[in-house]
Write a protein that holds these residues in place. Sequence first.
Motif, PDB file in Angstrom:
ATOM      1  N   ASP A  87       0.828  -1.208   0.000  1.00  0.00           N
ATOM      2  CA  ASP A  87       0.000   0.000   0.000  1.00  0.00           C
ATOM      3  C   ASP A  87       0.861   1.256   0.000  1.00  0.00           C
ATOM      4  N   ARG A  88       1.858   1.195   0.873  1.00  0.00           N
ATOM      5  CA  ARG A  88       2.716   2.368   1.018  1.00  0.00           C
ATOM      6  C   ARG A  88       3.478   2.638  -0.284  1.00  0.00           C
ATOM      7  N   THR A  89       3.942   1.567  -0.931  1.00  0.00           N
ATOM      8  CA  THR A  89       4.645   1.717  -2.206  1.00  0.00           C
ATOM      9  C   THR A  89       3.723   2.316  -3.257  1.00  0.00           C
ATOM     10  N   LEU A  90       2.489   1.788  -3.315  1.00  0.00           N
ATOM     11  CA  LEU A  90       1.523   2.266  -4.305  1.00  0.00           C
ATOM     12  C   LEU A  90       1.202   3.750  -4.077  1.00  0.00           C
ATOM     13  N   LEU A  91       1.030   4.120  -2.806  1.00  0.00           N
ATOM     14  CA  LEU A  91       0.717   5.519  -2.483  1.00  0.00           C
ATOM     15  C   LEU A  91       1.879   6.434  -2.849  1.00  0.00           C
ATOM     16  N   THR A  92       3.103   5.939  -2.662  1.00  0.00           N
ATOM     17  CA  THR A  92       4.269   6.742  -3.037  1.00  0.00           C
ATOM     18  C   THR A  92       4.299   6.953  -4.544  1.00  0.00           C
ATOM     19  N   ILE A  93       4.023   5.877  -5.306  1.00  0.00           N
ATOM     20  CA  ILE A  93       4.011   6.007  -6.771  1.00  0.00           C
ATOM     21  C   ILE A  93       2.924   7.000  -7.193  1.00  0.00           C
ATOM     22  N   LEU A  94       1.717   6.833  -6.619  1.00  0.00           N
ATOM     23  CA  LEU A  94       0.597   7.713  -6.982  1.00  0.00           C
ATOM     24  C   LEU A  94       0.891   9.172  -6.673  1.00  0.00           C
ATOM     25  N   SER A  95       1.417   9.434  -5.467  1.00  0.00           N
ATOM     26  CA  SER A  95       1.608  10.839  -5.111  1.00  0.00           C
ATOM     27  C   SER A  95       2.776  11.447  -5.880  1.00  0.00           C
ATOM     28  N   THR A  96       3.773  10.624  -6.225  1.00  0.00           N
ATOM     29  CA  THR A  96       4.871  11.146  -7.041  1.00  0.00           C
ATOM     30  C   THR A  96       4.383  11.469  -8.452  1.00  0.00           C
ATOM     31  N   VAL A  97       3.581  10.567  -9.034  1.00  0.00           N
ATOM     32  CA  VAL A  97       3.026  10.832 -10.371  1.00  0.00           C
ATOM     33  C   VAL A  97       2.136  12.075 -10.326  1.00  0.00           C
ATOM     34  N   ALA A  98       1.329  12.222  -9.265  1.00  0.00           N
ATOM     35  CA  ALA A  98       0.467  13.403  -9.143  1.00  0.00           C
ATOM     36  C   ALA A  98       1.309  14.674  -9.083  1.00  0.00           C
ATOM     37  N   THR A  99       2.384  14.625  -8.291  1.00  0.00           N
ATOM     38  CA  THR A  99       3.230  15.812  -8.157  1.00  0.00           C
ATOM     39  C   THR A  99       3.873  16.183  -9.494  1.00  0.00           C
TER      40      THR A  99
ATOM     41  N   THR B  33      -1.773  19.710  -3.265  1.00  0.00           N
ATOM     42  CA  THR B  33      -2.434  18.575  -2.604  1.00  0.00           C
ATOM     43  C   THR B  33      -1.431  17.481  -2.277  1.00  0.00           C
ATOM     44  N   ALA B  34      -0.591  17.143  -3.254  1.00  0.00           N
ATOM     45  CA  ALA B  34       0.355  16.049  -3.029  1.00  0.00           C
ATOM     46  C   ALA B  34       1.506  16.467  -2.114  1.00  0.00           C
ATOM     47  N   GLY B  35       1.887  17.748  -2.167  1.00  0.00           N
ATOM     48  CA  GLY B  35       3.105  18.140  -1.483  1.00  0.00           C
ATOM     49  C   GLY B  35       2.938  18.973  -0.219  1.00  0.00           C
ATOM     50  N   PHE B  36       1.801  19.664  -0.068  1.00  0.00           N
ATOM     51  CA  PHE B  36       1.739  20.652   1.005  1.00  0.00           C
ATOM     52  C   PHE B  36       0.528  20.571   1.915  1.00  0.00           C
ATOM     53  N   ALA B  37      -0.595  20.008   1.422  1.00  0.00           N
ATOM     54  CA  ALA B  37      -1.824  20.037   2.216  1.00  0.00           C
ATOM     55  C   ALA B  37      -1.582  19.380   3.572  1.00  0.00           C
ATOM     56  N   ASN B  38      -2.118  20.002   4.629  1.00  0.00           N
ATOM     57  CA  ASN B  38      -1.798  19.532   5.975  1.00  0.00           C
ATOM     58  C   ASN B  38      -2.732  18.435   6.490  1.00  0.00           C
ATOM     59  N   SER B  39      -3.688  17.997   5.666  1.00  0.00           N
ATOM     60  CA  SER B  39      -4.592  16.921   6.107  1.00  0.00           C
ATOM     61  C   SER B  39      -3.789  15.669   6.462  1.00  0.00           C
ATOM     62  N   ALA B  46       1.104  10.640   1.098  1.00  0.00           N
ATOM     63  CA  ALA B  46       2.172  11.211   0.288  1.00  0.00           C
ATOM     64  C   ALA B  46       3.488  11.293   1.063  1.00  0.00           C
ATOM     65  N   HIS B  47       3.536  10.696   2.266  1.00  0.00           N
ATOM     66  CA  HIS B  47       4.687  10.887   3.161  1.00  0.00           C
ATOM     67  C   HIS B  47       6.032  10.653   2.486  1.00  0.00           C
ATOM     68  N   ASP B  48       6.212   9.463   1.917  1.00  0.00           N
ATOM     69  CA  ASP B  48       7.528   9.129   1.362  1.00  0.00           C
ATOM     70  C   ASP B  48       7.854   9.986   0.145  1.00  0.00           C
ATOM     71  N   SER B  49       6.838  10.276  -0.667  1.00  0.00           N
ATOM     72  CA  SER B  49       7.139  11.079  -1.851  1.00  0.00           C
ATOM     73  C   SER B  49       7.428  12.527  -1.463  1.00  0.00           C
ATOM     74  N   ARG B  50       6.786  13.026  -0.391  1.00  0.00           N
ATOM     75  CA  ARG B  50       7.123  14.387   0.072  1.00  0.00           C
ATOM     76  C   ARG B  50       8.591  14.462   0.499  1.00  0.00           C
ATOM     77  N   HIS B  51       9.023  13.466   1.272  1.00  0.00           N
ATOM     78  CA  HIS B  51      10.434  13.458   1.666  1.00  0.00           C
ATOM     79  C   HIS B  51      11.335  13.320   0.443  1.00  0.00           C
ATOM     80  N   ALA B  52      10.949  12.431  -0.482  1.00  0.00           N
ATOM     81  CA  ALA B  52      11.811  12.125  -1.625  1.00  0.00           C
ATOM     82  C   ALA B  52      11.898  13.294  -2.608  1.00  0.00           C
ATOM     83  N   ILE B  53      10.851  14.142  -2.658  1.00  0.00           N
ATOM     84  CA  ILE B  53      10.892  15.297  -3.570  1.00  0.00           C
ATOM     85  C   ILE B  53      11.419  16.520  -2.822  1.00  0.00           C
ATOM     86  N   SER B  54      11.721  16.345  -1.539  1.00  0.00           N
ATOM     87  CA  SER B  54      12.285  17.395  -0.678  1.00  0.00           C
ATOM     88  C   SER B  54      11.329  18.548  -0.416  1.00  0.00           C
TER      89      SER B  54
END
Lengths: 249, 58
Positions: A87-99, B33-39, B46-54
């Motif tokens: 789940d955590r991996t999938l969420l990371t992929i999704l949020s990175t693609v969204a960003t 939404t992916a990087g800043f929203a405080n919800s 988005a925890h890991d991707s926030r850290h990974a994108i700095s």
Amino acid sequence: MLKSLTASALGAGLAAGLVAAALQLLLLVPLIGEAELYESGALTHFSAGEAAPHDHAGESDGHDHAASDGHDHDHAGHSHDGASGFDRTLLTILSTVATYTGFALIMVAGFAVAEGAGLSRITPRQGMLWGLAGFAATQFLPALGLAPELPGSGAAALEARQTWWLMTAALTLAGIGLMAAVKSPLRYAGILLIALPHVFGAPHPEGYAGVTPPELAALFAARVLVVGGVAWLALGWLAGLLWSRETAS
Amino acid sequence: MNATNTTKTIIRAETGLGAIAVALLMGVALVYTAGFANSAVLHSAAHDSRHAISFPCH
């Protein structure tokens, strides 16, 4: 127009986002998992007398051990993130693609403005320059004030850091835009805009009380910038390619 | 003739600007939404991707 914009941004955002996510999962997420063990107290850095010499005795052994520990720990229900494993991996992929899709939408909006104003004709190579500008605005120059941080690092209040980050990204983009678009000496005001948030200064904590080892944090910060640079170049190239095809006909 | 052309150009410019504004807003909304929203839910997802994108996180 909107179709050209969204089609090229979605394509570039998806592809570059997947590249970014793959690199993150390979190079960055394992370090985040390891740092969380220090954050949660499962591992300690220098606080117990034995921990440090033990770690230094066999560095690669210690490292592997910590990494596999991290895995077990996640499965055991480390609740920091409310998600684990797949789940955590999938969420990371999704949020990175969204960003990255968000970055791509902003970039192609810039393409349309630049072409509309007759400043340049976007090519894939031009797109790579835009990608470098995006990297500079979102990662490279913000890193001058706020280093990419691992969980468990000490830092100033979140809102202050987010505000500084947003201000830095906006001023860096404005500065680069001014230098790229204006031909008169006014363009050098762009350098001032880029320097401004750094003169003002990023918010820093009163003291350094992070529990994450500095070696781990340094490796993470360096890798974040490399991964970000590669992903932004891919994004710019793809966005330029797709945009030039969309608008060719 | 001139008037028609001018009108056409204005309309094209307006729809162009509208589309650019829509794309820009969608992009900013996605990044926010992916990087800043405080919800808490978004932060966790988005925890890991926030850290990974700095992005600043925590």
